[in-house]
Design a protein around this motif. Structure first.
Motif, PDB file in Angstrom:
ATOM      1  N   GLY A  47      11.780  46.554   5.356  1.00 51.87           N
ATOM      2  CA  GLY A  47      11.284  45.184   5.307  1.00 51.87           C
ATOM      3  C   GLY A  47      10.406  44.828   6.487  1.00 51.87           C
ATOM      4  O   GLY A  47       9.559  43.937   6.383  1.00 51.87           O
ATOM      5  N   LYS A  63       6.687  44.836   6.059  1.00 54.00           N
ATOM      6  CA  LYS A  63       6.108  43.705   5.352  1.00 54.00           C
ATOM      7  C   LYS A  63       6.083  42.462   6.228  1.00 54.00           C
ATOM      8  O   LYS A  63       5.596  41.419   5.820  1.00 54.00           O
ATOM      9  N   SER A  64       6.629  42.570   7.435  1.00 54.18           N
ATOM     10  CA  SER A  64       6.788  41.401   8.299  1.00 54.18           C
ATOM     11  C   SER A  64       5.957  41.500   9.563  1.00 54.18           C
ATOM     12  O   SER A  64       6.285  40.890  10.578  1.00 54.18           O
ATOM     13  N   THR A 106       4.765  38.175  10.869  1.00 54.53           N
ATOM     14  CA  THR A 106       5.852  37.433  11.502  1.00 54.53           C
ATOM     15  C   THR A 106       6.130  37.970  12.893  1.00 54.53           C
ATOM     16  O   THR A 106       6.307  37.215  13.855  1.00 54.53           O
ATOM     17  N   TYR A 141      11.877  36.479   0.356  1.00 56.41           N
ATOM     18  CA  TYR A 141      10.629  35.724   0.402  1.00 56.41           C
ATOM     19  C   TYR A 141       9.413  36.641   0.266  1.00 56.41           C
ATOM     20  O   TYR A 141       8.352  36.202  -0.164  1.00 56.41           O
ATOM     21  N   GLN A 142       9.564  37.886   0.642  1.00 57.28           N
ATOM     22  CA  GLN A 142       8.456  38.837   0.553  1.00 57.28           C
ATOM     23  C   GLN A 142       8.568  39.735  -0.670  1.00 57.28           C
ATOM     24  O   GLN A 142       7.562  40.251  -1.153  1.00 57.28           O
ATOM     25  N   ASP A 143       9.789  39.904  -1.165  1.00 60.04           N
ATOM     26  CA  ASP A 143      10.011  40.912  -2.202  1.00 60.04           C
ATOM     27  C   ASP A 143      10.206  40.353  -3.612  1.00 60.04           C
ATOM     28  O   ASP A 143       9.816  41.005  -4.586  1.00 60.04           O
ATOM     29  N   ASP A 172       1.833  32.379   8.091  1.00 59.71           N
ATOM     30  CA  ASP A 172       1.946  33.713   7.497  1.00 59.71           C
ATOM     31  C   ASP A 172       3.294  34.369   7.760  1.00 59.71           C
ATOM     32  O   ASP A 172       3.611  35.408   7.182  1.00 59.71           O
ATOM     33  N   TRP A 178       6.877  35.483   7.332  1.00 62.68           N
ATOM     34  CA  TRP A 178       7.800  35.640   6.201  1.00 62.68           C
ATOM     35  C   TRP A 178       7.191  35.170   4.877  1.00 62.68           C
ATOM     36  O   TRP A 178       7.909  34.758   3.970  1.00 62.68           O
ATOM     37  N   ASN A 179       5.874  35.183   4.785  1.00 66.37           N
ATOM     38  CA  ASN A 179       5.192  34.828   3.530  1.00 66.37           C
ATOM     39  C   ASN A 179       5.408  33.364   3.156  1.00 66.37           C
ATOM     40  O   ASN A 179       5.288  32.962   1.995  1.00 66.37           O
ATOM     41  N   ARG A 180       5.716  32.508   4.157  1.00 67.62           N
ATOM     42  CA  ARG A 180       6.064  31.114   3.865  1.00 67.62           C
ATOM     43  C   ARG A 180       4.928  30.354   3.192  1.00 67.62           C
ATOM     44  O   ARG A 180       5.176  29.494   2.341  1.00 67.62           O
ATOM     45  N   ASN A 221       2.746  31.198   1.005  1.00 67.20           N
ATOM     46  CA  ASN A 221       2.784  31.392  -0.449  1.00 67.20           C
ATOM     47  C   ASN A 221       4.061  30.834  -1.057  1.00 67.20           C
ATOM     48  O   ASN A 221       4.034  30.181  -2.107  1.00 67.20           O
TER      49      ASN A 221
END
Length: 655
Positions: A161, A164-165, A168, A379-381, A410, A412-414, A416
């Motif tokens: 994970g 993907k962070s 963050t 939140y990302q997956d 951006d 934790w993909n917040r 989106n």
């Protein structure tokens, strides 16, 4: 004649000169700027640094061995290709204190294979041993250093994970001091030795047919590794299942790279066993009809809809819940008063020391991380525009909805996520006109001032107000020395500078919290504040060990308590205070709605029926209706939890 022989024997390599200069310069910069009080006269640096310089100079020339030269180049190239991963394995595993000799032989073999894997892939793709060894060494070194720093900062090893962070990570790194220690320098120096030596030998494939064969071999190697070694069957057959609850211990027992790879099969989301959509819908409906009133709340709202402010406070935790903890002065005076006069208790959160977004996910969606892969960041997956969430539910009840987090969007993909969730307003750091910084982050006082401003703005609309606020003040690391440490830890005894920086930050949080509740206490319209911490801070492990030393709890329960943070639901209207003990975080939105006298969804009602049976459900343990902690493996055999997994899968994935 003699000079000509020398020139033929010692060939100047211009490319190697450039590489040597770059690598040595990089090492000097690291030593100069990343080590406190570094001096080149320090004894443990003199010899290796001097040898590196000699090797760098020597590396600028290539010796021609005459007719034996092709054989020596071939042998040297492949010895370095096979030896480099093994040397890095022993050196890199020493960073977190892992003794390779203590690992079972099979784990050693598997670790070596995964260290070797990038080297083999690079060689098969490029056909050049120098490129393969140099790049492979660079990749392993960067991975190992990043893993060690993450262990230091948050207490968990690197996982899938984290890739993907990266946004963050870059957002919050300002709060951490990157300080290289002796073991890390040792790894860097060993890596440079390997690269320099690999540049002494070169074996490159030039024939197109051999190149084509190499590509086929690379594809076959990747396929076999992915289908066989990265399968749950292989991992479980050899007893290598990663520990979901204690990732750091998992890395110690298996080796860091093997542990990382073993997590990969568990990231893939699979349907629950015997999943049937119709059955799951039936279970949810029947459960909703039997909803318990255990989480019901009596209030005097008289039909009014209160404004609701949910605050997930960064790293807000209570060390006294772990053991005998005393400080030179009380630092949570206001919090404790508010806590006792509200609905209150502890929430069991899914993370420790980091991964805020996974706690955020549980409150906002009402789903549990328990049934998701260990390395997942939902939140990302997993979430999308169709994922149920408290924001869309509040909009259906007529609320204007706002998400506010005083950092970049951006993380934790917040950005989106909250657009998908349909929040009317989303605000981040750039939306703050005035900024008050405490250490390296927006202070809670500044955060709450913005909350009040947004509440005031909403009053003009005449609609009820719902806000989800994620603070940032108390984020790690706690080595900044940017706050005066007036409050000291007096018990347990020990040196805890990071924890003391943390509690002095918490003192400021406490003062800001009082101003927030004082403001809303004086408002005529009903206002409700739900407040909880996302996880414990990652400070000295010795503090946790000292606090737990006198406990008679099992090791599993000690770990569970490290995943419990305080919560309260406060209001400026009458609600009878009540202690709820400890509950899983995903139950808290139900209690929030009940305190606001709002209608529950079918899923909320189903969860309310589950709460009396299992107030806490997590991979670390389950709290049953009798107040007993039982292992998740034992609890998961119950029909209620098996059905719950199916109901969550239905609502989260809809398949």
């Amino acid at each position: 004649m003699f000079k000509e022989k020398i020139r033929n024997r010692f060939i100047i390599k211009e490319n190697n000169i450039l590489v040597s200069l770059v690598l040595i310069s990089a090492l000097v910069l690291v030593l100069r700027y990343a080590h406190r009080g570094f001096s080149f006269r320090e004894s443990h640096f003199i010899l290796p640094f001097f040898l590196l310089l000699l090797l760098a100079v020597f590396n600028c020339f290539r010796i021609n061995y005459g007719k034996y030269d092709p054989y020596i180049q071939f042998a040297g190239s492949f010895i370095s290709l096979l030896a480099a991963p093994g040397i890095l394995f022993f050196t890199a595993e020493a960073l977190p204190g892992i003794q390779v000799g203590s690992l079972p032989f099979f784990y050693v073999v598997m670790n070596y294979f995964y260290y070797l894997f990038p080297f083999l892939m690079l060689y098969l793709i490029t056909g050049n041993t120098q490129i393969a060894v140099s790049l492979g060494t660079l990749l392993i070194t960067i991975y190992s250093l990043a893993n060690d720093f993450l262990l230091s900062f948050r207490g968990t090893a690197i996982n899938t994970g984290d890739f993907k962070s990266l946004n963050t990570a870059s957002n919050v790194m300002e709060g951490y001091n990157i300080v290289f220690e002796a073991n890390q320098y040792r790894l860097i120096i060993v890596a440079l030795f390997i690269i320099f030596i690999s540049l002494r030998f070169r074996w490159q494939i030039k024939k197109k047919k051999v190149f084509a064969l190499n590509f086929l071999l690379a594809a076959a190697l990747f396929l076999v590794t992915n289908q066989v070694l990265l399968s749950k069957e292989f991992v479980e057959k050899h007893g290598m299942e990663p520990y979901v609850w204690s990732v750091a211990e998992s890395a110690t027992d298996f080796g860091t790279l093997l542990n990382f790879v073993n997590h990969i099969p568990y990231v893939r989301m699979e349907k629950p066993e015997n999943f049937n959509k119709v059955y799951a819908q039936q279970v949810e409906t029947e459960g909703a009809d039997k909803a318990s009133d255990t989480l019901s709340v009596e209030s005097d709202l008289n039909g009014k809809q209160p404004d609701i402010i949910v605050i997930m406070n960064e790293s807000f935790a209570d060390f006294s819940s772990l053991g005998d903890f005393e400080t030179s002065e009380e630092y949570l005076t206001n919090f404790r008063e508010i806590y006792e006069n509200s609905l209150h208790g502890y929430v069991n959160v899914p993370v420790f020391g980091g991964r805020t977004a996974n706690s955020e996910f549980e409150y906002v969606t009402g789903f549990s991380n328990t049934f998701l892969p260990a390395d997942a960041v939902p939140y990302q997956d997993y979430v999308d525009k169709d994922t149920q969430n408290i924001g869309s539910e509040m909009k259906e009840l007529g609320y204007n909805t706002t998400f506010f987090h005083p950092l970049f969007p951006d993380g934790w993909n917040r950005k989106n996520v909250y657009e998908w969730f349909g929040f009317d307003n989303t605000l981040y750091l750039d939306d703050l006109e005035e900024r008050d910084i405490l250490r390296h982050a927006i202070s809670d006082q500044c955060d709450y001032d913005k909350v009040i401003d947004l509440w005031k703005e909403n009053k003009e609309t005449g609609d009820p107000f719902f806000m989800y606020n994620v603070t940032i003040q108390n984020h790690g690391g706690y080595q900044s020395e940017l706050i005066e440490k007036k409050i000291k830890i007096t018990k347990p005894e020990g040196d805890f500078p990071e924890a003391e920086e943390y509690i002095n930050c918490m003192k400021q949080s406490d003062l800001a919290l009082k101003e927030l509740t004082d403001f809303f206490q004086n408002q005529e319209d009903p206002v409700l504040i739900c407040f909880f911490g996302d996880h414990f801070p990652m400070v000295e492990d010795s503090l946790f060990e000292a606090l737990e030393a006198g406990s008679t709890d099992s090791e599993d329960v000690k770990q569970l308590k490290r995943h419990q943070t305080p919560f309260f639901i406060w209001s400026n209207y009458d609600i009878q205070p009540k202690d709820y003990g400890v509950m899983s975080l995903f139950y808290l939105p139900i209690l929030t709605k009940n305190a606001a006298n709002l209608e529950l969804t079918t899923y909320n009602k189903y969860m309310a029926s589950l709460y009396p049976l299992y107030p806490v459900i997590s991979t670390g343990g389950v709290l049953d209706s009798n107040g007993n902690w039982i292992s998740y493996d034992e609890a998961s055999t119950s029909s209620e939890l098996q059905d719950y997994e199916k109901v969550q899968y239905l609502n989260l994935f809809g398949k």
